[in-house]
Design a protein around this motif. Structure first.
Motif, PDB file in Angstrom:
ATOM      1  N   TRP A 144      -4.197   6.095  -8.730  1.00  0.00           N
ATOM      2  CA  TRP A 144      -4.118   4.967  -7.799  1.00  0.00           C
ATOM      3  C   TRP A 144      -4.186   3.645  -8.563  1.00  0.00           C
ATOM      4  O   TRP A 144      -3.364   2.747  -8.354  1.00  0.00           O
ATOM      5  CB  TRP A 144      -5.243   5.039  -6.770  1.00  0.00           C
ATOM      6  CG  TRP A 144      -5.178   3.879  -5.829  1.00  0.00           C
ATOM      7  CD1 TRP A 144      -5.798   2.663  -5.961  1.00  0.00           C
ATOM      8  CD2 TRP A 144      -4.408   3.786  -4.632  1.00  0.00           C
ATOM      9  NE1 TRP A 144      -5.465   1.839  -4.932  1.00  0.00           N
ATOM     10  CE2 TRP A 144      -4.622   2.499  -4.086  1.00  0.00           C
ATOM     11  CE3 TRP A 144      -3.566   4.685  -3.962  1.00  0.00           C
ATOM     12  CZ2 TRP A 144      -4.012   2.090  -2.907  1.00  0.00           C
ATOM     13  CZ3 TRP A 144      -2.975   4.257  -2.786  1.00  0.00           C
ATOM     14  CH2 TRP A 144      -3.199   2.977  -2.270  1.00  0.00           C
ATOM     15  N   GLU A 193      -1.325   0.854  -8.893  1.00  0.00           N
ATOM     16  CA  GLU A 193      -1.610  -0.494  -8.436  1.00  0.00           C
ATOM     17  C   GLU A 193      -1.274  -1.523  -9.524  1.00  0.00           C
ATOM     18  O   GLU A 193      -0.684  -2.560  -9.247  1.00  0.00           O
ATOM     19  CB  GLU A 193      -3.093  -0.589  -8.061  1.00  0.00           C
ATOM     20  CG  GLU A 193      -3.476  -1.775  -7.246  1.00  0.00           C
ATOM     21  CD  GLU A 193      -4.906  -1.670  -6.763  1.00  0.00           C
ATOM     22  OE1 GLU A 193      -5.137  -2.003  -5.603  1.00  0.00           O
ATOM     23  OE2 GLU A 193      -5.796  -1.259  -7.555  1.00  0.00           O
ATOM     24  N   ARG A 242       0.834  -1.205   0.000  1.00  0.00           N
ATOM     25  CA  ARG A 242       0.000   0.000   0.000  1.00  0.00           C
ATOM     26  C   ARG A 242       0.872   1.260   0.000  1.00  0.00           C
ATOM     27  O   ARG A 242       0.588   2.213  -0.713  1.00  0.00           O
ATOM     28  CB  ARG A 242      -0.932  -0.005   1.200  1.00  0.00           C
ATOM     29  CG  ARG A 242      -1.872   1.179   1.227  1.00  0.00           C
ATOM     30  CD  ARG A 242      -2.804   1.107   2.443  1.00  0.00           C
ATOM     31  NE  ARG A 242      -3.661   2.239   2.475  1.00  0.00           N
ATOM     32  CZ  ARG A 242      -4.892   2.267   1.982  1.00  0.00           C
ATOM     33  NH1 ARG A 242      -5.378   1.195   1.415  1.00  0.00           N
ATOM     34  NH2 ARG A 242      -5.622   3.357   2.047  1.00  0.00           N
ATOM     35  N   ALA A 251       1.520   6.527  -6.949  1.00  0.00           N
ATOM     36  CA  ALA A 251       0.369   7.315  -7.391  1.00  0.00           C
ATOM     37  C   ALA A 251       0.638   8.813  -7.184  1.00  0.00           C
ATOM     38  O   ALA A 251       0.322   9.638  -8.044  1.00  0.00           O
ATOM     39  CB  ALA A 251      -0.891   6.890  -6.641  1.00  0.00           C
ATOM     40  N   TYR A 252       1.243   9.160  -6.062  1.00  0.00           N
ATOM     41  CA  TYR A 252       1.577  10.559  -5.788  1.00  0.00           C
ATOM     42  C   TYR A 252       2.582  11.077  -6.807  1.00  0.00           C
ATOM     43  O   TYR A 252       2.446  12.184  -7.336  1.00  0.00           O
ATOM     44  CB  TYR A 252       2.130  10.691  -4.368  1.00  0.00           C
ATOM     45  CG  TYR A 252       2.428  12.117  -3.981  1.00  0.00           C
ATOM     46  CD1 TYR A 252       1.398  12.971  -3.575  1.00  0.00           C
ATOM     47  CD2 TYR A 252       3.719  12.621  -4.031  1.00  0.00           C
ATOM     48  CE1 TYR A 252       1.656  14.290  -3.222  1.00  0.00           C
ATOM     49  CE2 TYR A 252       3.990  13.932  -3.680  1.00  0.00           C
ATOM     50  CZ  TYR A 252       2.957  14.759  -3.274  1.00  0.00           C
ATOM     51  OH  TYR A 252       3.219  16.062  -2.936  1.00  0.00           O
ATOM     52  N   ASP A 263      -7.542  11.261  -8.768  1.00  0.00           N
ATOM     53  CA  ASP A 263      -6.822  10.444  -7.801  1.00  0.00           C
ATOM     54  C   ASP A 263      -7.016   8.949  -8.015  1.00  0.00           C
ATOM     55  O   ASP A 263      -6.062   8.181  -7.961  1.00  0.00           O
ATOM     56  CB  ASP A 263      -7.191  10.837  -6.370  1.00  0.00           C
ATOM     57  CG  ASP A 263      -8.692  10.825  -6.125  1.00  0.00           C
ATOM     58  OD1 ASP A 263      -9.458  11.085  -7.063  1.00  0.00           O
ATOM     59  OD2 ASP A 263      -9.088  10.558  -4.975  1.00  0.00           O
ATOM     60  N   THR A 311       0.854   4.078  -2.884  1.00  0.00           N
ATOM     61  CA  THR A 311       0.612   5.477  -2.525  1.00  0.00           C
ATOM     62  C   THR A 311       1.719   6.376  -3.064  1.00  0.00           C
ATOM     63  O   THR A 311       1.452   7.418  -3.669  1.00  0.00           O
ATOM     64  CB  THR A 311       0.501   5.631  -0.991  1.00  0.00           C
ATOM     65  OG1 THR A 311      -0.583   4.824  -0.528  1.00  0.00           O
ATOM     66  CG2 THR A 311       0.281   7.071  -0.584  1.00  0.00           C
TER      67      THR A 311
END
Length: 93
Positions: free
Chosen positions: A77, A81, A52, A59-60, A73, A56
């Protein structure tokens, strides 16, 4: 998602119980086995937390590279993933 969270909470509760029980057990062999069990439970929880965190962070990073658009967002994400879930092309399985 609820089912996964429920399993994680049960695993955490088992970890706490095993750790506490080991502290009160007079038989060193039993206490050692309980501590080993608690360690196994902690390791079982770690991969998902680590995964996770990697998703995170990725994705950021993607969101920043795209100019920080609002409302996307979930797109970032899901893409992160997918990237994290793909096997490493350099690894041999």
């Amino acid at each position: 998602m609820e089912r996964s969270d429920g399993r994680k909470e049960k695993t955490r509760a088992s970890d706490r119980t095993a750790t506490r029980t080991a502290a009160y057990t007079k038989d060193e062999n039993t206490a050692s086995r309980l501590r080993q069990f608690a360690d196994q439970l902690r390791r079982k929880l770690s991969p998902s937390s680590s995964r996770r965190a990697r998703i995170t962070a990725r994705a950021y990073q993607m969101w920043e590279q795209a100019g920080r658009p609002s409302g996307r967002d979930i797109d970032f994400w899901l893409e992160a993933e997918r990237e994290i879930s793909q096997p490493d092309p350099g690894s041999q399985d």
